[in-house]
Design an enzyme around this catalytic site. Structure first.
Site, short mmCIF file in Angstrom:
data_model
loop_
_atom_site.label_atom_id
_atom_site.label_comp_id
_atom_site.label_asym_id
_atom_site.label_seq_id
_atom_site.Cartn_x
_atom_site.Cartn_y
_atom_site.Cartn_z
N SER A 147 -88.01 -35.94 25.28
CA SER A 147 -89.20 -35.96 26.14
C SER A 147 -89.96 -37.24 25.89
CB SER A 147 -90.08 -34.76 25.79
OG SER A 147 -91.37 -34.92 26.33
N TYR A 150 -94.30 -30.43 18.51
CA TYR A 150 -93.41 -30.62 19.67
C TYR A 150 -93.06 -32.11 19.81
CZ TYR A 150 -91.66 -30.70 24.46
OH TYR A 150 -90.86 -30.90 25.56
N1 NAP Z 1 -90.69 -29.08 31.43
C1 NAP Z 1 -91.02 -30.33 31.13
O1 NAP Z 1 -91.96 -30.91 31.69
C2 NAP Z 1 -90.23 -31.07 30.09
C3 NAP Z 1 -90.56 -32.41 29.84
C4 NAP Z 1 -89.84 -33.12 28.89
C5 NAP Z 1 -88.81 -32.49 28.20
N2 NAP Z 1 -88.51 -31.18 28.45
C6 NAP Z 1 -87.41 -30.57 27.69
O2 NAP Z 1 -86.49 -29.98 28.58
C7 NAP Z 1 -85.79 -28.92 27.91
C8 NAP Z 1 -85.71 -27.71 28.83
O3 NAP Z 1 -87.02 -27.22 29.05
P1 NAP Z 1 -87.49 -26.50 30.41
O4 NAP Z 1 -88.65 -27.29 30.91
O5 NAP Z 1 -86.36 -26.22 31.30
O6 NAP Z 1 -88.11 -25.16 29.78
P2 NAP Z 1 -87.68 -23.62 29.90
O7 NAP Z 1 -87.51 -23.22 31.32
O8 NAP Z 1 -88.68 -22.91 29.06
O9 NAP Z 1 -86.23 -23.58 29.24
C9 NAP Z 1 -86.05 -23.60 27.86
C10 NAP Z 1 -84.75 -22.90 27.55
O10 NAP Z 1 -84.56 -22.94 26.15
C11 NAP Z 1 -84.20 -21.63 25.73
N3 NAP Z 1 -84.53 -21.38 24.34
C12 NAP Z 1 -85.77 -21.29 23.79
N4 NAP Z 1 -85.65 -20.96 22.50
C13 NAP Z 1 -84.33 -20.83 22.23
C14 NAP Z 1 -83.59 -20.49 21.07
N5 NAP Z 1 -84.18 -20.17 19.92
N6 NAP Z 1 -82.24 -20.47 21.15
C15 NAP Z 1 -81.61 -20.76 22.32
N7 NAP Z 1 -82.26 -21.06 23.45
C16 NAP Z 1 -83.61 -21.10 23.41
C17 NAP Z 1 -84.97 -20.72 26.65
O11 NAP Z 1 -84.44 -19.41 26.59
P3 NAP Z 1 -85.36 -18.11 26.90
O12 NAP Z 1 -85.38 -17.97 28.40
O13 NAP Z 1 -84.63 -17.03 26.21
O14 NAP Z 1 -86.71 -18.39 26.34
C18 NAP Z 1 -84.76 -21.42 27.97
O15 NAP Z 1 -83.51 -21.09 28.51
C19 NAP Z 1 -86.54 -28.69 26.61
O16 NAP Z 1 -85.82 -29.28 25.55
C20 NAP Z 1 -87.86 -29.43 26.80
O17 NAP Z 1 -88.40 -29.91 25.59
C21 NAP Z 1 -89.19 -30.47 29.40
#
Ligand code: NAP
Length: 374
Positions: free
Chosen positions: A170, A197
């Site tokens: 990120s 984070y």
């Molecule tokens: N959204 C943003 O603006 C943004 C910006 C920069 C980077 N990112 C990065 O993008 C990635 C994906 O995030 P997202 O935005 O798509 O969020 P999200 O919809 O909350 O997805 C996160 C995923 O990670 C899974 N997860 C959480 N804890 C876990 C664990 N202990 N073991 C295995 N899986 C686990 C969640 O599963 P559950 O459904 O079971 O919780 C969910 O499937 C992350 O690494 C985040 O840091 C996001």
């Protein structure tokens, strides 16, 4: 009236700027057909991970959704099979908060899947929620779990080379700072969570950097990818209920869709010719410069050693050289047709797969890494 029109025009202009600079994501290109190749996407039951897995499935890959909830993982696999028309989308259980679960996943994967061409570390958390673990849960899920998983799956990535590892980081890594004296301290309160984070996302960038160095010459390359600001549940699920109706429409307006967010991780997984940029950080499907803390090779190596310790990979646990069977040819479609949906057992939590090498011994280290021009 004129003032009103001027105000509306300015607002519209500002939104157009936000839309083109923030919301709209450039589409990834890359290898069009992934038939016969296998990809693992962690956290693929929602958000960016689900859209990443969908695109890989559409291109014909066998896709393993590595998720912590069987219910959500199976449901996502069903959706993705329907949407992509590709039956080779399966769920396997992986909870990155548990090192035992990471090991069980690796054991199950290595015993059932002959190939691994693309490993996408997408799963992540931004908060500890209601859990009170005696360790830094954000670092565990966002970095230490993926570190261990890479380590355990590396033999398969090597036998399938050229292969790739993508770590979804990120832009928050720019605010990160790694204090090696307290890396694994429990995180308490939202301010510490925000800092943890950012620190974990800095760890992602340093990990990709050091991994690239360790893997030089093996045909396995790796990349850190920033998906952009995405309208997912990552932060929104922790917003107080009363604020949610206000924030959700705003998020819909000014943030990317998860499909847009998937483009840069996909670019890193699929774009031909970026191998010389192994270890670098990408955003908007372009390589980007990172701040000094994220290109500090000494810190990257120190983090590597600390991560080995936190992942339970002591020197005594170094494994034997890779003796994996030769994988099937990627040009040939996989011989398995029925999806595997067995949850790996966790009965031998500390068993190390037979052929898991210590990454630090894979290749020699190069002390100074110069940044190639993008
Ligand atoms: N959204 C943003 O603006 C943004 C910006 C920069 C980077 N990112 C990065 O993008 C990635 C994906 O995030 P997202 O935005 O798509 O969020 P999200 O919809 O909350 O997805 C996160 C995923 O990670 C899974 N997860 C959480 N804890 C876990 C664990 N202990 N073991 C295995 N899986 C686990 C969640 O599963 P559950 O459904 O079971 O919780 C969910 O499937 C992350 O690494 C985040 O840091 C996001």
């Amino acid at each position: 009236m004129e003032a009103l029109l001027l105000g509306a025009g300015l607002l519209l202009g500002a939104y157009v700027l936000v839309y083109y600079n923030l919301v709209k994501a450039p589409p990834c290109g890359g290898i069009a057909s992934l038939r016969g190749r296998t990809a693992v996407v962690t956290g693929a039951n929602s958000g960016i991970g689900k859209m990443t897995a969908l695109e890989l499935a559409r291109r014909g890959a066998r896709v393993v959704l590595a998720c912590r909830s069987r219910e959500r993982g199976e449901a996502a696999a069903f959706d993705l099979r329907q949407e992509s028309g590709n039956n080779e989308v399966i769920f396997m259980a992986l909870d990155l908060a548990s090192l035992a679960s990471v090991r069980a996943f690796a054991t199950a994967f290595l015993s059932s899947e002959p190939r691994l061409d693309i490993l996408i570390h997408n799963a992540g958390i931004s908060s500890c929620g209601r859990t009170h673990e005696p360790f830094n849960l954000l670092l565990r899920v966002n970095h230490i779990g993926p570190f261990l998983l890479t380590h355990l799956l590396l033999p398969r990535l090597k036998t399938c080379a050229p292969s790739r590892v993508v770590v979804v980081s990120s832009a928050a890594h720019r605010r990160g700072h790694l204090d090696f004296t307290r890396l694994d301290r429990p995180v308490v309160g939202w301010q510490q969570e925000l800092r943890a984070y950012a620190d974990s996302k800095l760890a992602n960038v340093l990990f990709a950097r050091e991994l690239a160095t360790q893997l030089e010459g093996t045909g396995v390359t790796c990349y850190a990818a920033h998906p952009g600001p995405v309208n997912s549940e990552l932060f929104l699920r922790h917003v107080p209920g009363w604020l949610s109706p206000l924030l959700r429409p705003l998020a819909w307006l000014v943030l990317r869709t998860p499909r847009g967010g998937a483009q840069t991780p996909l670019y890193c997984a699929l774009q031909e010719g970026i191998e010389p940029l192994s270890g670098r950080y990408f955003a908007n499907c372009h390589v980007e410069e990172v701040p000094p803390a994220a290109r500090d090779d000494r810190a990257a190596h120190r983090l590597w050693e600390a991560s080995k310790r936190l992942a339970g990979l002591g020197p005594g646990q170094d494994a034997e050289p890779d003796e994996d069977p030769q994988p099937e040819d990627p040009g040939t479609p996989s011989s398995r047709s029925s999806p595997l949906s067995e949850e790996p057992t966790v009965s031998e939590p500390h068993a190390i797969p037979h052929n898991s090498p210590d990454l630090s011994k894979v290749t020699h280290r190069i002390q100074v890494k110069t940044e190639p021009e993008p």
